[in-house]
Design a protein around this motif. Structure first.
Motif, PDB file in Angstrom:
ATOM      1  N   PHE A 258       0.838  -1.198   0.000  1.00 15.68           N
ATOM      2  CA  PHE A 258       0.000   0.000   0.000  1.00 15.68           C
ATOM      3  C   PHE A 258       0.878   1.255   0.000  1.00 15.68           C
ATOM      4  CE2 PHE A 258      -2.281   3.369   2.334  1.00 15.68           C
ATOM      5  CZ  PHE A 258      -3.407   3.495   1.550  1.00 15.68           C
TER       6      PHE A 258
ATOM      7  N   LEU B  83       1.557   9.331  -5.396  1.00 17.62           N
ATOM      8  CA  LEU B  83       1.915  10.682  -4.959  1.00 17.62           C
ATOM      9  C   LEU B  83       2.834  11.365  -5.975  1.00 17.62           C
ATOM     10  CD1 LEU B  83       1.507  12.568  -2.480  1.00 17.62           C
ATOM     11  CD2 LEU B  83       3.689  11.716  -1.623  1.00 17.62           C
TER      12      LEU B  83
ATOM     13  N   TRP C  99       0.765  12.158  -9.037  1.00 21.28           N
ATOM     14  CA  TRP C  99      -0.136  13.294  -8.792  1.00 21.28           C
ATOM     15  C   TRP C  99       0.650  14.596  -8.730  1.00 21.28           C
ATOM     16  CZ3 TRP C  99      -0.329  15.940  -3.869  1.00 21.28           C
ATOM     17  CH2 TRP C  99      -1.287  16.944  -3.826  1.00 21.28           C
ATOM     18  N   TRP C 100       1.748  14.579  -8.019  1.00 21.33           N
ATOM     19  CA  TRP C 100       2.495  15.821  -7.792  1.00 21.33           C
ATOM     20  C   TRP C 100       3.120  16.344  -9.093  1.00 21.33           C
ATOM     21  CZ3 TRP C 100       2.100  19.093  -4.012  1.00 21.33           C
ATOM     22  CH2 TRP C 100       3.048  20.105  -3.886  1.00 21.33           C
TER      23      TRP C 100
ATOM     24  N   GLN D 169      -6.517  19.723  -6.125  1.00 21.37           N
ATOM     25  CA  GLN D 169      -7.336  19.264  -4.998  1.00 21.37           C
ATOM     26  C   GLN D 169      -8.505  18.387  -5.435  1.00 21.37           C
ATOM     27  OE1 GLN D 169      -8.408  22.494  -2.364  1.00 21.37           O
ATOM     28  NE2 GLN D 169      -6.373  23.382  -2.504  1.00 21.37           N
TER      29      GLN D 169
ATOM     30  N   TYR E 236      -6.365  14.122  -6.235  1.00 20.39           N
ATOM     31  CA  TYR E 236      -5.400  13.356  -5.453  1.00 20.39           C
ATOM     32  C   TYR E 236      -5.938  12.026  -4.937  1.00 20.39           C
ATOM     33  CZ  TYR E 236      -7.396  15.776  -1.344  1.00 20.39           C
ATOM     34  OH  TYR E 236      -8.228  16.283  -0.391  1.00 20.39           O
TER      35      TYR E 236
ATOM     36  N   VAL F 180      -3.892   8.773  -5.561  1.00 17.36           N
ATOM     37  CA  VAL F 180      -2.906   8.227  -4.606  1.00 17.36           C
ATOM     38  C   VAL F 180      -3.517   7.026  -3.874  1.00 17.36           C
ATOM     39  CG1 VAL F 180      -1.431   8.754  -2.617  1.00 17.36           C
ATOM     40  CG2 VAL F 180      -1.901  10.530  -4.314  1.00 17.36           C
ATOM     41  N   LEU F 181      -4.741   7.199  -3.380  1.00 14.42           N
ATOM     42  CA  LEU F 181      -5.418   6.097  -2.682  1.00 14.42           C
ATOM     43  C   LEU F 181      -5.699   4.940  -3.640  1.00 14.42           C
ATOM     44  CD1 LEU F 181      -6.793   5.050  -0.063  1.00 14.42           C
ATOM     45  CD2 LEU F 181      -8.910   6.065  -0.895  1.00 14.42           C
TER      46      LEU F 181
ATOM     47  N   LEU G 137      -4.361   1.192  -3.040  1.00 14.30           N
ATOM     48  CA  LEU G 137      -5.250   0.034  -2.876  1.00 14.30           C
ATOM     49  C   LEU G 137      -4.959  -1.035  -3.929  1.00 14.30           C
ATOM     50  CD1 LEU G 137      -8.641   1.824  -2.055  1.00 14.30           C
ATOM     51  CD2 LEU G 137      -7.176   0.563  -0.497  1.00 14.30           C
TER      52      LEU G 137
ATOM     53  N   PHE H 148     -12.727   9.879  -2.371  1.00 15.52           N
ATOM     54  CA  PHE H 148     -12.091   8.664  -1.842  1.00 15.52           C
ATOM     55  C   PHE H 148     -13.038   7.470  -1.934  1.00 15.52           C
ATOM     56  CE2 PHE H 148     -10.132  12.293   0.238  1.00 15.52           C
ATOM     57  CZ  PHE H 148      -8.837  12.110  -0.204  1.00 15.52           C
TER      58      PHE H 148
ATOM     59  N   ILE I 252     -15.073   7.046  -4.326  1.00 17.73           N
ATOM     60  CA  ILE I 252     -15.001   6.628  -5.732  1.00 17.73           C
ATOM     61  C   ILE I 252     -13.782   5.731  -5.951  1.00 17.73           C
ATOM     62  CG2 ILE I 252     -14.586   7.464  -8.097  1.00 17.73           C
ATOM     63  CD1 ILE I 252     -16.283   9.969  -7.263  1.00 17.73           C
TER      64      ILE I 252
ATOM     65  N   PHE J 144     -12.248   3.953  -3.674  1.00 22.62           N
ATOM     66  CA  PHE J 144     -12.548   2.702  -2.959  1.00 22.62           C
ATOM     67  C   PHE J 144     -13.475   1.825  -3.784  1.00 22.62           C
ATOM     68  CE2 PHE J 144     -15.921   0.824  -0.201  1.00 22.62           C
ATOM     69  CZ  PHE J 144     -15.192  -0.262   0.289  1.00 22.62           C
TER      70      PHE J 144
ATOM     71  N   PHE K 145     -23.904   2.230   0.253  1.00 17.46           N
ATOM     72  CA  PHE K 145     -22.727   2.938   0.785  1.00 17.46           C
ATOM     73  C   PHE K 145     -22.692   4.388   0.296  1.00 17.46           C
ATOM     74  CE2 PHE K 145     -18.282   4.090  -0.385  1.00 17.46           C
ATOM     75  CZ  PHE K 145     -17.809   4.374   0.887  1.00 17.46           C
ATOM     76  N   PHE K 146     -22.853   4.584  -1.012  1.00 20.87           N
ATOM     77  CA  PHE K 146     -22.792   5.947  -1.555  1.00 20.87           C
ATOM     78  C   PHE K 146     -23.973   6.796  -1.074  1.00 20.87           C
ATOM     79  CE2 PHE K 146     -19.537   4.511  -4.532  1.00 20.87           C
ATOM     80  CZ  PHE K 146     -18.734   5.632  -4.582  1.00 20.87           C
TER      81      PHE K 146
ATOM     82  N   PHE L 143     -17.104   7.699   6.332  1.00 18.67           N
ATOM     83  CA  PHE L 143     -16.801   6.667   5.330  1.00 18.67           C
ATOM     84  C   PHE L 143     -16.970   5.275   5.946  1.00 18.67           C
ATOM     85  CE2 PHE L 143     -13.952   3.797   3.151  1.00 18.67           C
ATOM     86  CZ  PHE L 143     -13.995   4.163   1.828  1.00 18.67           C
TER      87      PHE L 143
ATOM     88  N   LEU M  87      -2.563  17.135   1.528  1.00 16.16           N
ATOM     89  CA  LEU M  87      -3.536  16.524   0.617  1.00 16.16           C
ATOM     90  C   LEU M  87      -3.159  15.094   0.249  1.00 16.16           C
ATOM     91  CD1 LEU M  87      -4.126  19.533  -1.805  1.00 16.16           C
ATOM     92  CD2 LEU M  87      -5.562  18.813   0.091  1.00 16.16           C
ATOM     93  N   GLY M  88      -2.044  14.964  -0.446  1.00 12.23           N
ATOM     94  CA  GLY M  88      -1.702  13.670  -1.046  1.00 12.23           C
ATOM     95  C   GLY M  88      -1.382  12.579  -0.047  1.00 12.23           C
TER      96      GLY M  88
ATOM     97  N   SER N  49      -4.783  10.370   1.916  1.00 16.79           N
ATOM     98  CA  SER N  49      -4.739   8.996   1.399  1.00 16.79           C
ATOM     99  C   SER N  49      -4.532   8.002   2.534  1.00 16.79           C
ATOM    100  CB  SER N  49      -3.613   8.851   0.372  1.00 16.79           C
ATOM    101  OG  SER N  49      -3.781   9.799  -0.646  1.00 16.79           O
TER     102      SER N  49
ATOM    103  N   PHE O 270      -7.826   7.571   4.592  1.00 17.06           N
ATOM    104  CA  PHE O 270      -8.814   6.720   3.927  1.00 17.06           C
ATOM    105  C   PHE O 270      -8.258   5.308   3.710  1.00 17.06           C
ATOM    106  CE2 PHE O 270     -10.849  10.743   3.372  1.00 17.06           C
ATOM    107  CZ  PHE O 270     -12.187  10.432   3.479  1.00 17.06           C
ATOM    108  N   GLY O 271      -6.936   5.187   3.611  1.00 20.23           N
ATOM    109  CA  GLY O 271      -6.324   3.863   3.573  1.00 20.23           C
ATOM    110  C   GLY O 271      -6.594   3.100   4.862  1.00 20.23           C
TER     111      GLY O 271
ATOM    112  N   VAL P  96     -10.302   2.124   4.832  1.00 16.71           N
ATOM    113  CA  VAL P  96     -10.565   0.969   3.952  1.00 16.71           C
ATOM    114  C   VAL P  96     -10.015  -0.313   4.591  1.00 16.71           C
ATOM    115  CG1 VAL P  96     -10.011  -0.093   1.723  1.00 16.71           C
ATOM    116  CG2 VAL P  96     -10.630   2.322   1.829  1.00 16.71           C
TER     117      VAL P  96
END
Lengths: 175, 162
Positions: free
Chosen positions: A8, A16, A19-20, A72, A75, A78-79, A83, A155, A157, A159, B10-11, B81, B134-135, B139, B142-143, B146
């Motif tokens: 992960f 990252l 994205w960056w 914004q 990003y 990244v998740l 995953l 997030f 989305i 997931f 969920f949504f 979430f 942010l990045g 993440s 939310f990681g 999840v």
């Protein structure tokens, strides 16, 4: 468990970096599609979008200029990559196809998020102009859409893309 | 088909929970006091590690940086979430309740670490702040959410609707 955490972290690190450093180039692509969507609205006839580093400048026609914080909105990649990196055999053909499909889906949501963010900005943050061109319902609608996307929706989305594509054990159990 | 149902519920739940935050009474009576608690706890931790900070409501102010804790930084978004995911998952209500509470505690611990590290990054490596804000940390939050849901759902007894 530890292996999944390590995977992960690696996936997030790749996401990252992507994205960056990729945001300015990616913004060029997304802003072109978003501009076509926005131009279909009479309020945004003649609209132009120009990427400026990590932002998108919106101008053109009779529109007052505005700036959209594009980085914004994107990003959640990244998740998503974090995953997907936890999936054993991610480089097998089938999983690579799923990853590509998930990224493509995410890109579609990035276009929508950009359109929504432009709408929300023009509906609520430009004072008199906003009140002249958007009624109360429209202002609430675009604000709610922008807020729900940026707070947790983006997030969710990422997931959902992963859950639906490559998490059969969890999905089977949920079924 | 049931995967679709899970994701649809969920949504829908997540959307309702997020929309509730836009109502002023909820923001004033629940979110701001909660954010103040997060700020106080984070500020206390920063003092423990030798940082000189003042806490005023939702603001943590030090000599090098001031941060304002609000939605997006208070961990509520990740808690929502998890709550939406465990409610959408087909199991009993007591199991859902325990999972929601456990998830909230874990996410708030993670959020404390987030706020403290963001303050330190903002103080000592300002150019990294935006990427971490942010990045990295969103993440990771939310990681964690999840991961919690996946581990919990694998160990949870399913209850099928009649």
């Amino acid at each position: 468990m530890l292996r999944s955490v390590f995977r992960f972290a690696i996936g997030c690190a790749i996401g990252l970096l992507l994205w960056w450093y990729g945001t300015p180039l990616y913004g060029q692509f997304i802003s072109r599609v978003a501009r076509a969507c926005l131009a279909s609205s009479s309020k945004f006839a003649g609209v132009a979008l120009r990427v400026s580093d990590r932002h998108i400048d919106v101008f053109g026609g009779t529109l007052p200029p505005a700036q959209i914080p594009f980085d914004q909105l994107t990003y959640n990649v990244v998740l998503l990559l974090g995953l997907f990196a936890t999936v054993p055999g991610i480089w097998k053909d089938r999983n690579v196809g799923r990853l590509i499909a998930a990224i493509a889906f995410l890109s579609v949501t990035h276009v929508l998020a950009t359109v929504i963010n432009v709408m929300a900005t023009y509906a609520t943050r430009l004072g008199v102009w906003s009140n002249q061109h958007f009624n109360g319902f429209e202002q609430d609608l675009w604000t709610a859409a922008d807020y729900t996307y940026r707070l947790a929706g983006m997030f969710a989305i990422a997931f959902a893309c992963w859950y639906f594509a490559v998490q059969p054990s969890v999905a089977r159990k949920a079924a | 088909m049931r995967r679709f149902r899970f994701l649809a519920v969920f949504f829908a739940l997540l959307f309702l929970l997020e929309i509730s935050l836009l109502f002023d009474p909820i923001d004033r009576q629940v979110i701001r006091p909660f954010s103040s608690v997060v700020a106080a706890a984070s500020g206390g931790l920063l003092r423990l590690i030798g940082q000189q900070v003042n806490i005023s409501g939702t603001v943590i102010a030090g000599t090098c940086l001031a941060i304002d804790i609000h939605n997006g930084c208070n961990g509520v978004e990740a808690m929502m979430f998890v709550v939406a995911a465990v409610i959408a998952f087909p199991t009993s209500w007591p199991q859902r309740l325990v999972a929601a509470l456990a998830g909230a505690v874990i996410l708030q611990v993670a959020n404390l670490i987030r706020v403290v590290t963001l303050y330190l990054v903002g103080c000592y490596h300002r150019t990294w702040f935006e990427a971490f804000h942010l990045g990295v940390w969103q993440s990771l939050m939310f990681g964690v959410a999840v991961a919690f849901f996946v581990l919990w759902s694998r160990r949870t007894k399913l209850v099928h609707a009649p």
